[in-house]
Design a protein around this motif. Structure first.
Motif, mmCIF file in Angstrom:
data_model
loop_
_atom_site.group_PDB
_atom_site.id
_atom_site.type_symbol
_atom_site.label_atom_id
_atom_site.label_comp_id
_atom_site.label_asym_id
_atom_site.label_seq_id
_atom_site.Cartn_x
_atom_site.Cartn_y
_atom_site.Cartn_z
ATOM 1 N N SER A 93 0.832 -1.208 0.000
ATOM 2 C CA SER A 93 0.000 0.000 0.000
ATOM 3 C C SER A 93 0.863 1.253 0.000
ATOM 4 N N GLU A 112 0.324 3.750 -2.982
ATOM 5 C CA GLU A 112 -0.304 5.003 -2.557
ATOM 6 C C GLU A 112 0.632 6.182 -2.822
ATOM 7 N N SER A 169 -1.446 9.504 -2.906
ATOM 8 C CA SER A 169 -2.486 9.336 -1.898
ATOM 9 C C SER A 169 -1.847 8.901 -0.583
ATOM 10 N N ASP A 170 -2.670 8.736 0.467
ATOM 11 C CA ASP A 170 -2.075 8.547 1.788
ATOM 12 C C ASP A 170 -2.703 7.426 2.607
ATOM 13 N N TRP A 171 -3.423 6.491 1.968
ATOM 14 C CA TRP A 171 -3.954 5.372 2.754
ATOM 15 C C TRP A 171 -2.795 4.540 3.270
ATOM 16 N N ARG A 172 -2.865 4.085 4.513
ATOM 17 C CA ARG A 172 -1.840 3.242 5.103
ATOM 18 C C ARG A 172 -2.496 2.120 5.901
ATOM 19 N N TYR A 173 -1.822 0.986 5.923
ATOM 20 C CA TYR A 173 -2.239 -0.088 6.819
ATOM 21 C C TYR A 173 -1.915 0.340 8.246
ATOM 22 N N GLU A 174 -2.896 0.210 9.141
ATOM 23 C CA GLU A 174 -2.735 0.651 10.527
ATOM 24 C C GLU A 174 -2.751 -0.564 11.451
ATOM 25 N N HIS A 207 -8.499 -3.062 10.323
ATOM 26 C CA HIS A 207 -7.455 -3.424 9.363
ATOM 27 C C HIS A 207 -6.895 -4.809 9.682
#
Length: 211
Positions: free
Chosen positions: A126, A130, A135-140, A146
């Motif tokens: 990601s 991203e 873009s700025d989606w991240r796995y948290e 998640h």
């Protein structure tokens, strides 16, 4: 892969380039009866001659149960070549062909279901993609929603044992033919054609004088 000597690449920098350009590859396994293929994004790493790929499937995809030997096909740019672009087309009765760059990577699949491995693959994939689109989606990892999604995937690692690189770029033609084809492709509106033209001119510049 059929790979005549004129088109064989040995410098792994060419593999680096292919996977930096497009890391969406085709993973091929054998289920005991027939080949099975899945297109998917991969994470690529190389340390000297050691090459490794990581990725994941949907758990619903039966391929993760195959294990064993696997083939990954890395697709590079490709372009149709018209015989009309060769200066010597009449005297040598030239015919149409296709120019392209491709890599075949072979090794044994390691299957991973542990959450740590899966989280790292999702986070790395990601972040790479991203960042590429701004873009700025991240796995948290601290987000339960998640983490729960990891149950729906299965990871893999492929330690590559054999690399076959083929860059078919008219290396078996006189320099004038290479320049004629490259000029035509460079003028194309298709990005892949222009990429092939650049590769052709690069390989031409590497030729020994008189070849």
């Amino acid at each position: 892969m059929y790979r005549p000597g004129a088109f064989a690449e040995t410098d792994l920098a060419a593999l680096d380039w292919l996977l930096a350009r497009d890391a969406f590859a085709t993973l091929v396994t054998f289920d005991g009866q027939q080949p099975f293929a899945t297109p998917l994004p991969v994470l690529y790493a190389r340390d000297g001659d050691a090459v490794e790929l990581r990725g994941h499937w949907s758990r619903a995809n039966p391929q993760w149960r195959h294990g064993g030997n696997a083939l990954v096909i890395v697709h590079g740019p490709q372009a149709y070549v018209s015989p009309g672009w060769y200066p010597d087309k009449r005297e040598n009765n030239r015919v149409p062909t296709w120019n392209y760059a491709v890599a075949h990577l072979r090794g044994r699949l390691e299957i991973h279901e542990d959450p740590g491995f899966l989280a790292a693959v999702v986070a790395d994939l990601s972040q790479r993609h991203e960042d590429a689109i701004g873009s700025d989606w991240r796995y948290e990892p601290e987000n339960p929603a998640h983490v729960s999604q990891l149950r729906g995937i299965v990871g893999f690692r492929l330690r590559v044992e054999q690399v076959d690189l083929k860059f078919k770029l008219n290396q078996n033609h006189p320099a004038a033919n290479v320049r004629g084809v490259a000029a035509a492709l460079a003028a194309s509106t298709r990005e892949g054609d222009r990429e092939v033209a650049a590769l052709m001119l690069d390989r031409l510049a590497r030729r020994e004088p008189g070849n």
